[in-house]
Motif scaffolding. Structure first.
Motif, PDB file in Angstrom:
ATOM      1  N   THR A 226     -25.124  15.569  38.679  1.00  0.00           N
ATOM      2  CA  THR A 226     -25.419  14.173  38.975  1.00  0.00           C
ATOM      3  C   THR A 226     -25.764  13.981  40.449  1.00  0.00           C
ATOM      4  O   THR A 226     -26.519  13.076  40.812  1.00  0.00           O
ATOM      5  N   ILE A 227     -25.220  14.835  41.311  1.00  0.00           N
ATOM      6  CA  ILE A 227     -25.518  14.769  42.740  1.00  0.00           C
ATOM      7  C   ILE A 227     -27.020  14.919  42.984  1.00  0.00           C
ATOM      8  O   ILE A 227     -27.578  14.328  43.918  1.00  0.00           O
ATOM      9  N   PHE A 228     -27.689  15.689  42.129  1.00  0.00           N
ATOM     10  CA  PHE A 228     -29.126  15.924  42.290  1.00  0.00           C
ATOM     11  C   PHE A 228     -29.959  15.029  41.375  1.00  0.00           C
ATOM     12  O   PHE A 228     -31.043  14.574  41.765  1.00  0.00           O
ATOM     13  N   LEU A 229     -29.470  14.784  40.160  1.00  0.00           N
ATOM     14  CA  LEU A 229     -30.264  14.038  39.191  1.00  0.00           C
ATOM     15  C   LEU A 229     -30.354  12.553  39.516  1.00  0.00           C
ATOM     16  O   LEU A 229     -31.424  11.936  39.365  1.00  0.00           O
ATOM     17  N   ALA A 230     -29.253  11.946  39.971  1.00  0.00           N
ATOM     18  CA  ALA A 230     -29.275  10.510  40.260  1.00  0.00           C
ATOM     19  C   ALA A 230     -30.293  10.156  41.352  1.00  0.00           C
ATOM     20  O   ALA A 230     -31.079   9.204  41.170  1.00  0.00           O
ATOM     21  N   PRO A 231     -30.333  10.870  42.484  1.00  0.00           N
ATOM     22  CA  PRO A 231     -31.370  10.559  43.478  1.00  0.00           C
ATOM     23  C   PRO A 231     -32.788  10.745  42.949  1.00  0.00           C
ATOM     24  O   PRO A 231     -33.684   9.962  43.289  1.00  0.00           O
ATOM     25  N   LEU A 232     -33.000  11.769  42.121  1.00  0.00           N
ATOM     26  CA  LEU A 232     -34.330  11.976  41.559  1.00  0.00           C
ATOM     27  C   LEU A 232     -34.746  10.789  40.687  1.00  0.00           C
ATOM     28  O   LEU A 232     -35.913  10.383  40.692  1.00  0.00           O
ATOM     29  N   GLU A 233     -33.797  10.227  39.959  1.00  0.00           N
ATOM     30  CA  GLU A 233     -34.105   9.079  39.108  1.00  0.00           C
ATOM     31  C   GLU A 233     -34.413   7.832  39.937  1.00  0.00           C
ATOM     32  O   GLU A 233     -35.318   7.058  39.601  1.00  0.00           O
ATOM     33  N   VAL A 234     -33.668   7.636  41.021  1.00  0.00           N
ATOM     34  CA  VAL A 234     -33.934   6.491  41.899  1.00  0.00           C
ATOM     35  C   VAL A 234     -35.304   6.646  42.552  1.00  0.00           C
ATOM     36  O   VAL A 234     -36.104   5.703  42.599  1.00  0.00           O
ATOM     37  N   ILE A 235     -35.596   7.847  43.053  1.00  0.00           N
ATOM     38  CA  ILE A 235     -36.879   8.106  43.703  1.00  0.00           C
ATOM     39  C   ILE A 235     -38.027   7.924  42.707  1.00  0.00           C
ATOM     40  O   ILE A 235     -39.059   7.316  43.031  1.00  0.00           O
ATOM     41  N   ALA A 236     -37.869   8.456  41.497  1.00  0.00           N
ATOM     42  CA  ALA A 236     -38.919   8.315  40.486  1.00  0.00           C
ATOM     43  C   ALA A 236     -39.173   6.846  40.160  1.00  0.00           C
ATOM     44  O   ALA A 236     -40.327   6.432  39.961  1.00  0.00           O
ATOM     45  N   THR A 237     -38.112   6.043  40.125  1.00  0.00           N
ATOM     46  CA  THR A 237     -38.275   4.613  39.856  1.00  0.00           C
ATOM     47  C   THR A 237     -39.063   3.937  40.965  1.00  0.00           C
ATOM     48  O   THR A 237     -39.991   3.157  40.710  1.00  0.00           O
ATOM     49  N   ARG A 238     -38.714   4.238  42.228  1.00  0.00           N
ATOM     50  CA  ARG A 238     -39.425   3.641  43.362  1.00  0.00           C
ATOM     51  C   ARG A 238     -40.900   4.040  43.360  1.00  0.00           C
ATOM     52  O   ARG A 238     -41.787   3.231  43.633  1.00  0.00           O
ATOM     53  N   LEU A 239     -41.171   5.308  43.071  1.00  0.00           N
ATOM     54  CA  LEU A 239     -42.550   5.791  43.101  1.00  0.00           C
ATOM     55  C   LEU A 239     -43.360   5.268  41.919  1.00  0.00           C
ATOM     56  O   LEU A 239     -44.567   5.066  42.028  1.00  0.00           O
ATOM     57  N   ALA A 240     -42.722   5.036  40.786  1.00  0.00           N
ATOM     58  CA  ALA A 240     -43.441   4.559  39.601  1.00  0.00           C
ATOM     59  C   ALA A 240     -43.998   3.161  39.805  1.00  0.00           C
ATOM     60  O   ALA A 240     -45.062   2.825  39.265  1.00  0.00           O
ATOM     61  N   ILE A 241     -43.296   2.320  40.581  1.00  0.00           N
ATOM     62  CA  ILE A 241     -43.791   0.955  40.788  1.00  0.00           C
ATOM     63  C   ILE A 241     -44.724   0.878  41.991  1.00  0.00           C
ATOM     64  O   ILE A 241     -45.229  -0.205  42.311  1.00  0.00           O
ATOM     65  N   GLN A 242     -44.967   2.011  42.633  1.00  0.00           N
ATOM     66  CA  GLN A 242     -45.881   2.061  43.781  1.00  0.00           C
ATOM     67  C   GLN A 242     -47.293   2.343  43.291  1.00  0.00           C
ATOM     68  O   GLN A 242     -47.610   3.445  42.863  1.00  0.00           O
TER      69      GLN A 242
END
Length: 319
Positions: A226-242
């Motif tokens: 989760t230490i690695f997966l949670a940030p990837l999910e947050v980053i993917a969300t930010r980039l998807a709406i960009q």
């Protein structure tokens, strides 16, 4: 082939699932998308600019905020692209992969690590455009029609993305974040699950077949992942709406291009549910996005709703 009653049962199950998942996913996307800098920042002209957007500290606070401002209609934003994606992927799986129901659900066929990786990457690539549309439809302040697809696409996509749809895959860092997420799950958690909990692969596992020690080791590994997966999910969300424009300096995270949303109504309030980052200063990629989130909003912003990622990982032990 499915009998008629099987198809009806499957459709009912999907409808119930969507009724539950869509609001929960919408809140999650908004919570992770909300831009909440921890201090003053400079605007493109170099002047000090104070952030005036909403400060939402938890997933459930975001849920209350969405309901207060946009009611049930807001909670079900993103329903149509989610339903479309779910139906297409489900039809593809049950038609071409000849999967069988297990534990009351349909899942990917067993094909070894390499086969599972190829399958997972393929499904990610197929669903990525609808995931992007879903995230953008959730975060837009506009009231999108459920059936006026043309109007909705004009709001959610830039002229460049409508003219060249493949540019969605070229969104800086988005594909890298998704591939890394798939790789960690398939290449790390998947083999470990089969090694430590082989009994759960049976169609009818019993508690006597499960080793508490192995289960504890697997759960500890999921917690670490989760230490690695949670940030990837947050980053993917930010980039998807960009959104992607022809010129990099206009790579927008705003949900409107001049002229594209003029006739689309917004929710009847002056208060935005979430704040979005300035469109003139986009994220330039996976690493840049992570660094800017930490610098501007603090490390906790990368772990928003981390417990949802953790629960998903723990539940995968029984999938």
């Amino acid at each position: 082939m499915f009998a008629f009653l099987d198809i009806i049962l499957l459709l009912i199950t999907l409808a119930i699932s969507l009724a539950i998942i869509v609001p929960l996913t919408g809140v999650l996307v908004r919570f992770r998308s909300n831009y909440n800098p921890k201090g003053l920042r400079l605007d493109p002209e170099g002047d000090v600019q104070a952030h005036t957007g909403p400060v939402v500290q938890s997933y459930f606070a975001m849920m209350q905020r969405v309901y207060r401002i946009e009611k049930w209609e807001g909670l079900y934003k993103g329903l149509m692209p989610t339903a479309f994606s779910t139906l297409v992927v489900t039809a593809f799986i049950v038609t071409f992969l000849d999967t069988k129901p297990r534990h009351g659900a349909y899942k990917a066929p067993e094909a070894g690590i390499l086969g599972t990786l190829v399958y997972s990457l393929a499904m990610m690539l197929i669903s990525l455009p609808t995931a992007v549309l879903t995230y953008r439809s959730i975060t837009t302040p506009h009231k999108l029609s459920y059936f006026n697809i043309s109007q909705s696409l004009r709001v959610l996509l830039t002229p460049t993305e409508r003219k060249k749809p493949w540019t969605i895959y070229l969104t800086p860092g988005l594909l890298a974040a998704e591939v890394l997420h798939v790789g960690l799950v398939v290449l790390a958690l998947g083999p470990l699950h089969r090694l430590l909990l082989p009994s759960l692969a049976k169609s009818k596992p019993s508690l006597s077949d499960i080793s508490p020690i192995r289960m504890a080791i697997y759960f500890a590994t999921v917690i670490m992942s989760t230490i690695f997966l949670a940030p990837l999910e947050v980053i993917a969300t930010r980039l998807a709406i960009q959104r992607n424009h022809e010129s990099p300096e206009y790579n927008s995270v705003s949900q409107e291009v001049d002229g594209d949303a003029e006739d689309v109504p917004i929710y009847g309030t002056d208060e935005d549910v979430i704040g979005l980052r300035n469109e003139a200063d986009p994220y330039l990629g996976l690493v840049d996005c992570g660094k800017r989130i930490i610098d501007e909003e603090g490390l906790p912003a990368l772990y928003r709703a981390w417990w949802i990622t953790l629960l998903g990982g723990l539940a995968s032990a029984f999938a």
